[in-house]
Scaffold this active site. Sequence first.
Site, PDB file in Angstrom:
ATOM      1  N   GLY A 217     -10.632  -7.227  19.106  1.00  0.00           N
ATOM      2  CA  GLY A 217     -11.965  -6.831  18.682  1.00  0.00           C
ATOM      3  C   GLY A 217     -12.406  -7.308  17.320  1.00  0.00           C
ATOM      4  O   GLY A 217     -13.463  -6.910  16.842  1.00  0.00           O
TER       5      GLY A 217
ATOM      6  N   GLY B 207      -2.471  -8.939  15.566  1.00  0.00           N
ATOM      7  CA  GLY B 207      -1.668  -8.170  14.622  1.00  0.00           C
ATOM      8  C   GLY B 207      -2.406  -6.984  14.056  1.00  0.00           C
ATOM      9  O   GLY B 207      -1.802  -6.092  13.463  1.00  0.00           O
TER      10      GLY B 207
ATOM     11  N   ALA C 131      -5.703   0.717  22.462  1.00  0.00           N
ATOM     12  CA  ALA C 131      -4.935   0.510  21.234  1.00  0.00           C
ATOM     13  C   ALA C 131      -5.888   0.084  20.125  1.00  0.00           C
ATOM     14  O   ALA C 131      -5.689  -0.936  19.464  1.00  0.00           O
ATOM     15  CB  ALA C 131      -3.855  -0.547  21.462  1.00  0.00           C
TER      16      ALA C 131
ATOM     17  N   GLY D 264      -7.711   9.157  -4.395  1.00  0.00           N
ATOM     18  CA  GLY D 264      -6.742   9.485  -3.359  1.00  0.00           C
ATOM     19  C   GLY D 264      -5.340   9.145  -3.808  1.00  0.00           C
ATOM     20  O   GLY D 264      -5.032   7.982  -4.090  1.00  0.00           O
TER      21      GLY D 264
ATOM     22  N   ILE E   2      -1.163   4.958   0.318  1.00  0.00           N
ATOM     23  CA  ILE E   2      -1.918   3.707   0.219  1.00  0.00           C
ATOM     24  C   ILE E   2      -2.470   3.524  -1.190  1.00  0.00           C
ATOM     25  O   ILE E   2      -2.328   2.460  -1.808  1.00  0.00           O
ATOM     26  CB  ILE E   2      -3.061   3.676   1.258  1.00  0.00           C
ATOM     27  CG1 ILE E   2      -2.499   3.695   2.671  1.00  0.00           C
ATOM     28  CG2 ILE E   2      -3.919   2.423   1.060  1.00  0.00           C
ATOM     29  CD1 ILE E   2      -3.554   3.803   3.756  1.00  0.00           C
TER      30      ILE E   2
ATOM     31  N   ASP F  65      -2.347   4.494  16.458  1.00  0.00           N
ATOM     32  CA  ASP F  65      -3.082   5.434  15.612  1.00  0.00           C
ATOM     33  C   ASP F  65      -4.073   6.282  16.395  1.00  0.00           C
ATOM     34  O   ASP F  65      -4.412   7.392  15.983  1.00  0.00           O
ATOM     35  CB  ASP F  65      -3.826   4.674  14.509  1.00  0.00           C
ATOM     36  CG  ASP F  65      -2.897   4.065  13.476  1.00  0.00           C
ATOM     37  OD1 ASP F  65      -1.673   4.273  13.593  1.00  0.00           O
ATOM     38  OD2 ASP F  65      -3.385   3.379  12.564  1.00  0.00           O
TER      39      ASP F  65
ATOM     40  N   ALA G 263       2.722   1.763  12.158  1.00  0.00           N
ATOM     41  CA  ALA G 263       2.751   0.595  13.039  1.00  0.00           C
ATOM     42  C   ALA G 263       3.925   0.637  14.003  1.00  0.00           C
ATOM     43  O   ALA G 263       3.781   0.307  15.194  1.00  0.00           O
ATOM     44  CB  ALA G 263       2.807  -0.684  12.198  1.00  0.00           C
TER      45      ALA G 263
ATOM     46  N   HIS H 189      30.744  -2.103   0.365  1.00  0.00           N
ATOM     47  CA  HIS H 189      30.644  -2.021  -1.101  1.00  0.00           C
ATOM     48  C   HIS H 189      30.484  -3.435  -1.660  1.00  0.00           C
ATOM     49  O   HIS H 189      31.153  -4.355  -1.214  1.00  0.00           O
ATOM     50  CB  HIS H 189      31.913  -1.395  -1.677  1.00  0.00           C
ATOM     51  CG  HIS H 189      31.945  -1.365  -3.173  1.00  0.00           C
ATOM     52  ND1 HIS H 189      31.227  -0.447  -3.909  1.00  0.00           N
ATOM     53  CD2 HIS H 189      32.590  -2.154  -4.068  1.00  0.00           C
ATOM     54  CE1 HIS H 189      31.449  -0.657  -5.198  1.00  0.00           C
ATOM     55  NE2 HIS H 189      32.278  -1.703  -5.315  1.00  0.00           N
TER      56      HIS H 189
END
Length: 465
Positions: free
Chosen positions: A37, A42, A147, A184, A188, A311, A319, A444
């Site tokens: 769309g 991706g 999706a 915010g 993100i 989502d 993801a 280690h």
Amino acid sequence: MTQTLKTKVLIIGAGTGGYVAGIRCGQLGLDTVLVDGGDGLGGTCLNVGCIPSKAIIHAAGKFETVAKAAGDGTLGITASSPAIDLGQTVAWKDGIVRKLNAGVAALLKKAKVKVIKGWATFEDAKTCRVETADGPVTISAEHVILATGSEPVELPFLPFGGDVISSTEALSLDAVPNRLVVVGGGYIGLELGIAYRKLGARVAIVEMADRILPLYDKALTDPVMKWLTDHGVELHLGARAGGFGDGKLSITTKDGEPLQLDADKVLVTVGRRPRTQGWGLENMGVAMAGPFVKVDDRCATSMRNVWAVGDLTGEPMLAHKGSAQGEVVAEIIAGHDKRFDPVTIAAVCFTEPEIVSAGLGPLDVAGRDDVITAVFPLAAIGRALAIEAGEDGGFVRVLASKSDHRLLGVQAVGQHVAELSNSFAQMLEMGAVLEDVAGVIHVHPTLGEAFHEASLRALGHAIHI
């Protein structure tokens, strides 16, 4: 003239959920059409999210390293004062995105998936019309996989445009802003705010909650908070943003006082919402769960042979969840008996330092007396000290059942701990007990030794503390 196509599987959205579903459908021999769309193959993650943001974060880290070497130097290394041409950095980032786009396209072609670029609008549950550059295409399918992903939340008093930007625009700036205000304090906003601070911007963060990253417990966020204060990031917690104009953002502080913050750019990162508008979801007759499409443990909607992944189906909006759901749906359509029922979906914040959380945390088991909790500091891990990752308060924490020692959750905070996330998730998914982790010989020197030591400590016999 409208072209008409019929297919076994129609997938709407080419993000990590959609394209993975497409590849798996093709591998299973299902005739499949994938509609992209506009975000590009991706989707958000590859084009304007996970991958490009980590590229910018990486570049910012390199810039900071060189900046530390200027002046008095660091680790015996000295350098001249660095400069950043953000346009070149963004061009490098765009090259990575193009390479990955081409890779996804090649994988879809190999799987014989037909990709159509254009915006789809559903007329009913199994039929949509796609507006393409070559004209409209009507597609009908036996199975539909939704999706469509998610999009940034826009504040009505801070609409996107001009110097008010979302994370998408923040990843394509042509110059480092002198003054950046982030509205915010979630992952993100902090990831990008920290990156731009490393690149030299003066950064302020405005968060409504009383602390940053409010979905994580304080012990995990304290090292990030320390980095922010040590690096001069201006924090306004418990504050509310207002309008923006003439280079100033209006906020109301925790005490109710009005304040004006100077800003060349205002980055709004107050969350994401499922993309449910503009493609005819209302014509499909599927049930909703609040703002999300309601699905069961097969990712099936209330409409027969209509599926939803990623989502669009709810939290966590990650993801790797969408990809896993896409595989499950493809295999169900092919006749396999599958369920989407993970023990955990690990999450990572690529802040400074990084945070990982898998399974239950302290907030989830508060008040319970049947849980063992043990913490092991990265400061006691040789590898951490050798790569300057042991001085920021980082640790690995395990939670387990007292009765049978079954792992319930694993968290970590520290530099590079994102790379431990798969080990945490794997142990939880396999139903490991503390003795399982303790019995694995950890290499280690690595940061993973902290997971081993935390488990030993929960059993009462850590070696290196």
